[in-house]
Design an enzyme around this catalytic site. Structure first.
Site, PDB file in Angstrom:
ATOM      1  N   CYS A 146      -1.229  -6.785   3.511  1.00  0.00           N
ATOM      2  CA  CYS A 146      -1.860  -6.078   2.403  1.00  0.00           C
ATOM      3  C   CYS A 146      -3.076  -5.288   2.865  1.00  0.00           C
ATOM      4  O   CYS A 146      -3.388  -4.223   2.313  1.00  0.00           O
ATOM      5  CB  CYS A 146      -2.231  -7.065   1.302  1.00  0.00           C
ATOM      6  SG  CYS A 146      -3.208  -8.463   1.884  1.00  0.00           S
ATOM      7  N   HIS A 171      -6.234 -11.603  -0.483  1.00  0.00           N
ATOM      8  CA  HIS A 171      -5.352 -10.464  -0.717  1.00  0.00           C
ATOM      9  C   HIS A 171      -6.187  -9.204  -0.836  1.00  0.00           C
ATOM     10  O   HIS A 171      -7.250  -9.201  -1.483  1.00  0.00           O
ATOM     11  CB  HIS A 171      -4.525 -10.691  -1.987  1.00  0.00           C
ATOM     12  CG  HIS A 171      -3.612  -9.555  -2.322  1.00  0.00           C
ATOM     13  ND1 HIS A 171      -2.561  -9.190  -1.508  1.00  0.00           N
ATOM     14  CD2 HIS A 171      -3.585  -8.700  -3.383  1.00  0.00           C
ATOM     15  CE1 HIS A 171      -1.932  -8.167  -2.055  1.00  0.00           C
ATOM     16  NE2 HIS A 171      -2.533  -7.850  -3.190  1.00  0.00           N
TER      17      HIS A 171
END
Length: 1377
Positions: free
Chosen positions: A201, A503
């Site tokens: 990510c 994330h």
């Protein structure tokens, strides 16, 4: 007339208000009635399977609708639940071959269309429409006008699933509507997402930011790749260019980044490593600069992202200033100053703190070149010019020196949409006294800013103020007015999670329409400025110093601003403005995408099913048949024919495809007359998996294919011959479940040629469940027949059918057949030890065994082969007997003087008939009154040791054997390859008691039966001296090994067919003729995977746990008698590097005293280990893993005072002084002195305590170490013996001088012998070490502790450094070859 307002806010007469209320009441009653009628209406249960792609085929949608629902409304409900646009998919019946779609515009009700109401399930399939994938419904519905959005919007998301009220909704991995089809259609935003490979990510966030930067994207498009100069796979700019083109032109919802990461030189493991996005930015820019050398883009990174600042030190006495110019790519901003409890509130405040100078005074004074002395000075940073693209890193990751762990600071830090950098630019003129210095001596003295800079590029001696975009290198100073230093925010890279992981996603503003978007991996959605503000971080309330711990973990990490300058702000290239090389690349990517789409279409219409084929050589082959759904059965048969490589072996017209059930080995149906039917119709459509398989059936040219009809059952018929007691191989017969037993017998008679009148049919319903089918009119279904069945038939004129079935010969034969297993037995070639007193035995009645199959000639050939091996053993025995003296034959003795029923069994009954064996037993019995008698069994002591040596000490601890016995009956573990298998340290399942100060079995009256359970052994004889195996005859037959059965390491082996209900004792008796010795003189080992061997010792257990083709190894050696235990003896060497050394395997018996066991053990130690010891100079003690435990006193009795079990382990300790342990109330402690002044540990010394009093221990240690009692400190060692600890840690890590009065309480818990105690002099100071000495000592201690298997210190898993390899991959370690 008085007027009153009505519901429509119109004034009506007051008298009319009553009628309005009355009408509304009637309307409400009518509405309630309609609801009640709807509730009573029948409902239709619809189950919809999405088969539009391989990833969604397992998804099921369930709808329970009123029967009056129209087909059009059904389409609406399915579209809403599946997340598709209504007109982009079709619905078709799922349980018929009719694949015609239902009319999506029909107003016909479901009940009228044929849907079954009630509890009936109506199966439908959701298919694609006209070969196109269904379109995903907009996840941003209602967000077209971003200004009209508020925080309550649930359709958009900018991050992973939030834990609180922060912006964002579920991410890609938690979104319930996400499926593979979602990446096939572009988002309504017009932007394409990036697929997260695993933990990439952070990479996706940076790539989307670079793509949305017009200047970077356009410059990348202007660069042209020369394929002749570089491999396109390893070219980072080329792969980035391809990725950007796909992001701009692809119709997919998301695209992969694997080609980009492959150009980085990364393998698949890198996808599982999460890195810092700022670190990736730096490394990627560096790699691009290297790749762009000698090109127009060589200085692109510096032109766009590089700024300059001045690092200065100014003398406060004379004003002299020394400075140098540094460059930077990003500015790191501290969130919270070191040691402060309050964070900076905004980016502007953090920038002011970044530029705040510090004063160098006191010991940090600066040496002034002008004053020629150390003076107070001021050190700081000044920005000279800012880059066109300004990158700010918010340093949210910090290190907590209290917990010694990395932490994340979630404090609130606001950042503006437009940032004015004018207040931070240096506009002062340089005074004549200021001197340029590129190597300032004060640079590294007390500076708190130089280590914050995140760039090490080369410096230039030019001072540029403001913005510099040209690369002319001119030294002229361009002073920009302050109003031109306004930057606008266009990218916020957000991190959600902790310092351990999380994330990343990016919030980016498009320069085309000014709209903010959330780029969250494959999801792209519109967001608002309110969502951006939610990434400031922080919490709603003030919690002081710990406010960060309670704040949201989703906050901004990197900010990118662009200078607002209309003359320099670029726009994105449109497709018509692409350079020619980019246009050709776009066309190439379009063709590739179209090809991929066509391939997906083929895949979506391809049936993939298991295919089996019985080759002419009777071997079943398995493959996977992939055939398009429009291909006919004839074409599919040709494909299967080629797939199975039957060309030349069998004609094509002798093959056909039939429906097959592999699990039941059942031919379900054939397809006569359907050769031109499409496979999609025959198989029920394209599915991810099928509940059946296909079989390519082969016939001989003269044969005719038999039709297989649905509803038939397969029956395998075995013909039994009572005369030869044989069972033939099966033949297949097909029957119907509604046929009677009489009709079934006629069918079998036709297939086998047997007489139906005298036929007996036995059905095996499940394993060894035999059922005689004797009711003529009963159907097969009533008898329990299923798809595939197994029956035995017999048709003879014998009188066997007149007796009860369970008493008949047929039942006995079938029972034996069902319980007989095939074992591969490896036999010993010859004895590795003394064979003087071994007795070869031939069991009487061995020739009476009736073979299951085959001829008696096989049995005789086996006897001939093994007779030769028996002769070898006899001749070897005679040679060794002639070469050994009488005294040698009495070196090792048995325990016959201990009363045991096994004595009587051995003396009264024997399996062997050899006269010399009887004489030997008489000799033993005659010498039983003397102290140490001789027993032929015990002449295998040397052999036992040899076995142990050959197997590399196949021993395990007593704990191991207990743990293993729970899953392997009472077999004991023996690993032939890797030695002992070690289990967790410190387990103790064989302690005498938790505190051994009381007898373990006091007051317990024990019988031989309980001893059998404890010992895990049993006698081969019953109480009357008869062989237990002779109570019931069980089948046993041996035959020679075939070449494929024989193992490479077994010189001699046989295949044994044996009834698995036979006991181990009976099995050993049957094996005597093949081994050549009595069953008491060999051991049986079961061989498991990886050549692990477990000795089977429970003679009364059956072989029911064995199965066909299990392996058994037989080794010569003394077998245990009733009440005996196999014991492994280890030497305890407390002051050696390896304190545990294996000595011998021996045997202890119940009722034996410790002294008697020592008397039996010492001769073995002298013979095998060359240890000449006296009884008074050794002691035995408990062994738990490697820990020495309870000292066994000479008068202790096994099984009365000392618990003992199979495969027990004990320590033998050689004493330097006479034994001081005389009573069970005493306590033996191992002590060791620690000398801090020399950083050394002394040797172990034993301390004998009369009680559990701490003062007594301290008194004994004081005397031992000559330390005054008031200065003595002690601590208990940790871990397993010898409780090793680094000398760098022992002084402060142990719990010294605990405040307790007794030893058996926390934190000591010294309740048994063998505890380790360290002691020291309290006034002795710790030796001072230099850094070099400490480093050297640390290396020595690490090496020492690693050798002993003890950990040095805790070290967390190191993070893997982020690297981009310019040559296509990491350097290979030559040592790996």
């Amino acid at each position: 007339m008085e007027m009153v307002p009505s519901e429509e806010n119109q004034f009506v007469p007051k008298e009319g208000a009553f009628w309005i209320y009355r009408q509304s009441l009637f309307d409400e009653i009518k509405r309630m009635s309609q609801i009640q009628n709807a509730a009573e209406e029948p409902r239709v249960l619809c189950i919809i399977q999405d088969i539009t792609s391989a990833k969604t085929v397992n998804e099921r949608l369930t709808l329970n609708l009123p029967a009056s629902t129209t087909l059009s409304k059904l389409y609406d409900d399915v579209a809403h639940k599946a997340g598709y646009v209504k007109a982009t998919f079709d619905l078709a019946w799922g349980n018929t071959q009719d694949m015609a779609p239902l009319d999506h515009s029909s107003k016909m009700s479901l009940s009228d269309f044929g849907f079954e109401p009630g509890n009936k399930r109506n199966f439908l399939q959701l298919t694609d429409k006209d070969g196109e994938q269904p379109q995903i419904a907009s996840e941003e519905s209602g967000t077209a006008d971003s200004g009209g959005l508020d925080d309550s919007s649930q359709d958009r998301f900018i991050g992973p699933l939030p834990r609180d009220s922060t912006a964002g909704c579920s991410g890609d991995y938690s979104s319930p509507s996400y499926s593979y089809s979602s990446i096939l259609n572009k988002s309504d935003t017009g932007y394409v997402g990036l697929v997260n490979q695993a933990m990439t990510c952070y990479l996706n966030s940076l790539l989307q930011t670079l793509y949305m930067t017009p200047e970077f994207r356009n410059a990348l498009y202007n660069w042209e790749f020369e394929e002749s100069e570089e491999d396109p796979v390893t070219s980072i700019p080329h792969q980035l260019q391809r990725l950007f083109i796909l992001l701009q032109t692809s119709k997919k919802r998301a695209i992969e980044t694997t080609d980009v990461t492959r150009s980085f030189g990364w393998d698949s493991s890198e996808a599982w490593q999460q890195h810092d996005v700022q670190e990736l930015c730096r490394v990627m820019f560096d790699a691009l600069e290297q790749k762009w050398k000698q090109t127009e883009q060589a200085d692109l990174i510096n032109q766009l992202y590089q700024g300059k600042l001045k690092d200065y030190v100014r003398c406060l006495e004379c004003g002299y200033e020394s400075w140098r110019i540094d460059t930077y790519l990003d500015i790191p901003l501290v969130i919270r100053p070191f040691g402060a409890s309050q964070a900076y509130s905004s980016v502007e405040e953090a920038l002011h703190a970044f530029m705040q100078p510090e004063t160098l005074d006191g010991p940090n004074q600066y040496f002034c070149e002008r004053c020629k002395k150390k003076c107070d000075a001021r050190k700081g940073l000044r920005f000279l010019h800012f880059p066109y693209l300004l990158t700010l890193q918010l340093k949210r990751f910090d290190f907590d020196y209290t917990t010694m762990h990395r932490i994340k600071l979630n404090d609130r830090m606001a950042f503006p949409e437009e940032l004015d950098m004018s207040p931070f630019i240096d506009v002062e003129d340089e005074s004549p006294q200021t001197e340029s210095c590129t190597d300032s001596g004060a640079e590294n003295e007390g500076s708190c800013h130089s280590d914050q800079m995140s760039n090490d590029f080369s410096t230039e001696d030019c001072v540029d103020e403001g913005i510099c975009l040209d690369s002319t290198g001119s030294t002229e100073r361009v002073l920009k007015p302050k109003n031109t230093l306004t930057f606008e925010l266009f990218s916020v890279m957000v991190h959600s999670g902790s310092a351990a992981g999380g994330h990343y996603y990016a919030c980016i503003k498009s320069f085309t329409d000014g709209q903010w978007y959330s780029f969250n991996d494959q999801h792209v959605s519109k967001i608002t400025l309110d969502d951006i503000r939610k990434t400031y971080g922080g919490s709603s309330g003030s919690r002081g110093y710990y406010s960060s711990a309670f704040a949201s973990s989703t906050n901004a990490y990197m900010l990118i601003y662009r200078l607002k300058d209309a003359s320099k702000n670029a726009k994105y290239f449109d497709a018509e403005d692409f350079p020619e090389h980019v246009k050709s690349l776009v066309q190439k990517e379009k063709e590739s995408e179209e090809q991929e789409k066509r391939q997906r279409e083929i895949e979506r219409n391809t049936c993939k099913i298991k295919l089996f084929c019985m080759r002419p050589v009777k071997t079943m082959m398995e493959s996977k048949l992939e055939v398009h759904k429009d291909k006919t059965l004839r074409e599919a048969t040709e494909m299967a024919y080629k797939l199975m490589e039957l060309d030349g072996a069998v004609p094509l017209d002798c093959c056909r495809l039939v429906k097959y059930d592999e699990f039941h080995e059942y031919l379900e149906r054939s397809y006569e007359g359907e050769e031109d039917t499409p496979m999609g119709m025959l198989l029920g459509g394209v599915k991810s998996s099928y509940m059946f398989d296909l079989l390519l059936e082969i016939r001989k040219p003269e044969q005719v294919f038999q039709p297989y009809k649905p509803g038939e059952v397969m029956v395998k018929v075995h013909v039994v011959d009572l005369k030869t007691e044989s069972i033939a191989t099966p033949i297949s017969v097909r029957a119907y479940l509604n046929q009677s037993i009489t009709e079934f017998k006629l069918l079998i008679a036709q297939a086998t040629g047997l007489s139906a009148e005298a036929m007996r049919v036995v059905l095996e319903r499940c394993y060894n469940d035999l059922r005689l089918l004797y009711v003529p009119n009963k159907t097969l279904k009533a008898e329990g027949f299923f798809r595939s069945n197994k029956v035995f038939v017999e048709s003879s004129e014998s009188t066997d059918h007149q007796v009860a079935f369970t008493d008949s010969l047929l039942w006995k034969l079938l029972d034996r057949h069902g319980n007989t297993i095939r074992l591969l037995v490896s036999l010993p070639e010859q004895s590795p030890g003394t064979l003087a007193n071994r007795t070869p035995c031939q069991r009487e009645g061995a020739d009476s065994d009736v073979p299951l199959e085959g001829s008696k000639g096989d049995r005789k050939s086996v006897e001939a082969i093994l007779e030769e091996s028996t002769d070898k053993l006899k001749s070897l025995s005679l040679q060794q007997q002639q070469g050994s003296s009488t005294s040698d034959s009495q070196k090792s003795s048995d325990f016959e003087h201990i009363e045991s029923p096994s004595q009587e069994a051995d003396s009264n009954s024997s399996l062997c008939v050899a006269a010399d064996n009887r004489e030997l037993e008489n000799r033993i019995r005659a010498g039983g009154s003397s102290g140490a008698s001789s027993d032929p069994d015990n002449h295998f002591a040397s052999e036992e040791r040899s076995d142990s040596e050959v197997n590399n000490d196949r021993s395990t601890s007593s704990v191991d054997s207990d743990i293993l016995s729970s899953s392997h009956s009472s077999d004991t573990l023996c690993n032939a390859d890797s030695g002992p298998i070690q289990l967790a340290n410190g387990l103790d399942s064989h302690s005498i008691t938790s505190s051994r100060r009381s007898k373990a079995h006091e007051g317990k009256k024990e019988t031989w039966d309980t001893a059998e359970e404890d010992s895990g052994t049993d006698s081969e004889y019953d109480d009357n001296g008869k062989i237990k195996a002779e109570a019931q005859y069980l089948f046993f037959r041996a035959e020679p090994c075939s070449p494929e059965d024989a193992t490479s390491d077994a010189l001699k082996c046989v295949v044994v067919h044996v009834d698995k209900r036979i006991t181990l004792a009976a099995f050993k008796q049957n094996m005597e003729p093949y081994v050549g010795v009595a069953s008491t003189q060999f051991k049986v080992f079961r061989v498991y995977a990886n050549n692990q061997e477990f000795e089977s010792v429970r003679l009364n257990e059956t072989l029911s746990s064995f199965s066909d083709d299990n392996k058994i190894t037989i080794r010569l050696g003394r077998a245990l008698k009733k009440g005996e235990y196999r014991v492994k003896v280890y030497q305890l060497l407390v002051n050696e590097t390896e304190p545990c050394k294996f000595l011998v395997d021996t045997v202890f018996a119940k009722g034996m005293t410790v002294r008697q066991s020592k008397e039996e053990l010492l001769p073995q130690l002298k013979e095998h280990c060359k240890l000449d010891l006296s009884i008074e100079s050794v002691r035995l003690r408990k062994k738990t893993w490697k820990n020495p435990g309870t000292v066994f006193l000479d008068y202790h009795v096994y099984e009365e005072d000392i618990s003992i079990s199979s495969n027990w382990e004990v320590f033998l300790e050689v004493l330097n002084d006479p034994e001081k342990m005389k009573s069970m109330s005493q306590l033996a402690v191992l002590s060791r002195r620690w000398s801090p002044s020399t950083m050394k540990l002394g040797p172990f010394q034993e301390v004998i305590l009369e009680s559990s009093n701490v003062e007594e221990l301290k008194q004994k240690l004081s005397e031992l170490g000559d330390i005054p009692l008031q200065n003595l400190e002690f601590a208990k060692g940790r871990g397993t013996f010898p409780c090793d600890i680094s000398v760098l840690e022992i002084h402060q890590d142990l719990d010294w001088n605990p405040k307790v009065s007794t030893l058996n309480v926390w934190p000591l818990y010294i309740c048994d012998d063998g505890a380790v105690v360290f002691f020291r002099h309290s006034s002795e100071e710790l030796m001072e070490l230099s850094d070099e000495e400490r480093s050297e000592l640390m290396k020595k201690e690490s090496s020492r502790l690693l050798k002993t298997g003890h950990r040095v210190s805790y070290s967390p898993r190191k993070e893997k450094a982020l690297k981009i390899y310019l040559d296509g991959g990491p350097p290979k370690d030559p040592g790996q070859d």
